[in-house]
Design an enzyme around this catalytic site. Structure first.
Site, PDB file in Angstrom:
ATOM      1  N   ASN A 108       4.117  -6.931  -1.591  1.00  0.00           N
ATOM      2  CA  ASN A 108       4.157  -6.342  -0.257  1.00  0.00           C
ATOM      3  C   ASN A 108       4.952  -7.198   0.712  1.00  0.00           C
ATOM      4  O   ASN A 108       5.747  -6.687   1.522  1.00  0.00           O
ATOM      5  CB  ASN A 108       2.745  -6.141   0.273  1.00  0.00           C
ATOM      6  CG  ASN A 108       2.091  -4.864  -0.233  1.00  0.00           C
ATOM      7  OD1 ASN A 108       2.780  -3.884  -0.528  1.00  0.00           O
ATOM      8  ND2 ASN A 108       0.771  -4.868  -0.348  1.00  0.00           N
ATOM      9  N   HIS A 144       5.727  -2.680   2.287  1.00  0.00           N
ATOM     10  CA  HIS A 144       4.572  -1.864   1.868  1.00  0.00           C
ATOM     11  C   HIS A 144       4.995  -0.573   1.183  1.00  0.00           C
ATOM     12  O   HIS A 144       4.236  -0.040   0.365  1.00  0.00           O
ATOM     13  CB  HIS A 144       3.686  -1.568   3.080  1.00  0.00           C
ATOM     14  CG  HIS A 144       2.928  -2.764   3.565  1.00  0.00           C
ATOM     15  ND1 HIS A 144       1.757  -3.197   2.983  1.00  0.00           N
ATOM     16  CD2 HIS A 144       3.191  -3.643   4.569  1.00  0.00           C
ATOM     17  CE1 HIS A 144       1.312  -4.272   3.602  1.00  0.00           C
ATOM     18  NE2 HIS A 144       2.163  -4.569   4.579  1.00  0.00           N
ATOM     19  N   ASP A 192       3.426   0.643  -2.256  1.00  0.00           N
ATOM     20  CA  ASP A 192       2.850   1.963  -2.559  1.00  0.00           C
ATOM     21  C   ASP A 192       3.466   2.534  -3.829  1.00  0.00           C
ATOM     22  O   ASP A 192       2.777   3.175  -4.640  1.00  0.00           O
ATOM     23  CB  ASP A 192       3.088   2.914  -1.391  1.00  0.00           C
ATOM     24  CG  ASP A 192       2.248   2.544  -0.171  1.00  0.00           C
ATOM     25  OD1 ASP A 192       1.291   1.759  -0.334  1.00  0.00           O
ATOM     26  OD2 ASP A 192       2.551   3.046   0.926  1.00  0.00           O
ATOM     27  N   GLU A 242      -5.493  -3.063  -4.342  1.00  0.00           N
ATOM     28  CA  GLU A 242      -4.771  -3.103  -5.617  1.00  0.00           C
ATOM     29  C   GLU A 242      -5.737  -3.148  -6.796  1.00  0.00           C
ATOM     30  O   GLU A 242      -5.352  -3.482  -7.913  1.00  0.00           O
ATOM     31  CB  GLU A 242      -3.829  -4.311  -5.661  1.00  0.00           C
ATOM     32  CG  GLU A 242      -4.511  -5.666  -5.724  1.00  0.00           C
ATOM     33  CD  GLU A 242      -4.827  -6.235  -4.348  1.00  0.00           C
ATOM     34  OE1 GLU A 242      -4.972  -7.459  -4.237  1.00  0.00           O
ATOM     35  OE2 GLU A 242      -4.916  -5.442  -3.375  1.00  0.00           O
TER      36      GLU A 242
END
Length: 398
Positions: A278, A283, A287, A313
């Protein structure tokens, strides 16, 4: 917005919908039945024309007058039978009305010949004309406005023929009034019938549209229910079961395991160094990694296995009818598959690994939280040992 009353409004003197589109829809709807009815009517009409030729023969013999009348009858019958045949291939002729109206006018024209060949039966001819005018509205399917045209032609033609045979003005006026009686009765009857049929069609159309609208609403509500159910049971990012649904499925599988005496295993896994992914790539890429992992799990595990997103996660796996040893081998294959399937983005390749904590569900376990805690301890040991490994809670190593 057009109201149903305006949409299905009827003309009082034509007996048809004022809206051309609705009138076309109605004619299309009744076209097959109207064509069948008209074929029957004109076939009977042609048969009667030829049948009445026998009366001419009895009165005239094989004279020139008989030949003329039979020729007229034969032409009329042939045209009627031709129309009956063509209606099989052109059924819209029945609802347009022009073809049958032309034949009615031709039929009247040929019928007028009788007044001059057999002046001795003028009264009989007038009686037949009265019947023809009534039948023209009631027994021959046609539009009222076109039936009026044919009836008007028959009335005028009859008056002319009677005048040419020597009748005075007083008789002509009386005959006109007499001929108007069946015409008026027939026209009123035809108008009422046409309007009733169109009102029935309007009700049928409204019912079909209401049913279609209800069906669309039912389908929309069912789709909404499915979507709400999906939102309530799945994680919106990965499409995996959310925690609430996962726990419901766990309770179901545990009861089944107890009933059948089968083994049940549970695994908690955590993606290695996910925070770095990340931080380095953003981000959005994070994803993508989560969706990639979820898809890979779905492709690798069995259909009976249950996959959920535990949070962040972390993922949780439930393996029905699988011992701890079998689960360990299965999860290790999953680990290797994940390690060998990096995420390919437009700019780079991101290697993904995970650490797995695995435990068997025991009879003494009271809640899923007890089992998850045990699997978490194994997961913690795996991270301390270097990550990217499978650790069982029973013996604390890979």
């Amino acid at each position: 917005m057009e109201t149903p009353y305006e949409r299905f409004a009827l003309s009082a003197w034509r007996g048809e919908f004022r809206d051309p589109a609705e009138e076309r829809a109605y004619r299309k709807h009744v076209e097959p039945a109207a064509a069948r009815h008209l074929r029957t009517s004109v076939t009977v009409w042609a048969s009667l024309l030829l049948l009445f030729g026998s009366l001419d023969f009895l009165a005239l013999g094989l004279s020139s007058g008989f030949v003329q009348l039979m020729a007229a009858r034969g032409i009329s019958a042939a045209l009627l039978l031709l129309l009956a045949w063509r209606l099989k291939y052109n059924p819209h002729w029945a609802t347009s009305g022009y073809a049958v109206t032309i034949l009615e006018i031709v039929g009247f024209t040929l019928f007028f010949l009788i007044y001059f060949v057999r002046p001795d039966i003028i009264i009989w001819n007038i009686g037949v004309t009265l019947i023809l005018l009534l039948c023209l509205y009631i027994f021959i399917p046609n539009r009222v406005v076109l039936s009026n045209v044919a009836a008007g032609f028959g009335i005028v033609g009859t008056l002319v023929c009677v005048r040419l045979t020597g009748a005075d003005a007083a008789k002509i006026i009386s005959l006109f009034i007499l001929l108007c009686l069946p015409t008026t009765v027939g026209m009123i009857a035809a108008l009422r019938l046409q309007m009733v049929q169109r009102r029935q069609f309007a009700l049928h159309t409204e019912m079909v549209e209401i049913n279609a609208s209800l069906q669309e609403e039912i389908e929309r509500r069912e789709a909404l229910e499915v979507e709400l159910q999906k939102q309530a049971t799945t994680d919106p990012l990965t499409g995996l079961f959310n925690r609430r649904q996962y726990e419901l499925l766990f309770n179901r599988e545990r009861e089944r395991s107890r009933r059948l005496g089968t083994e049940l295993s549970l695994c908690v896994l955590d993606l290695d160094h996910f925070k770095q992914i990340n931080d380095l790539h953003g981000h959005d890429v994070g994803d993508q990694v989560l969706r990639h992992v979820a898809a890979l799990f779905g492709q690798t595990l069995r259909q009976t296995d249950i996959i959920g997103r535990f949070g962040g996660e972390e993922f949780i796996l439930l393996l029905p009818e699988t011992s701890l040893e079998q689960s360990e081998r299965l999860i290790d294959r999953l680990r290797q598959r994940l390690e060998g399937a990096p995420l390919e983005t437009d700019e780079q390749t991101i290697r993904i690994t995970a650490t797995f904590g695995l435990t068997a569900v025991q009879d003494e376990d009271k809640t899923i939280e007890d089992i998850v805690k045990r699997a978490d301890r194994a997961l913690y040991l795996g991270k301390q040992s270097g990550r990217n490994r499978v650790v069982t809670a029973d013996h604390g190593d890979q």
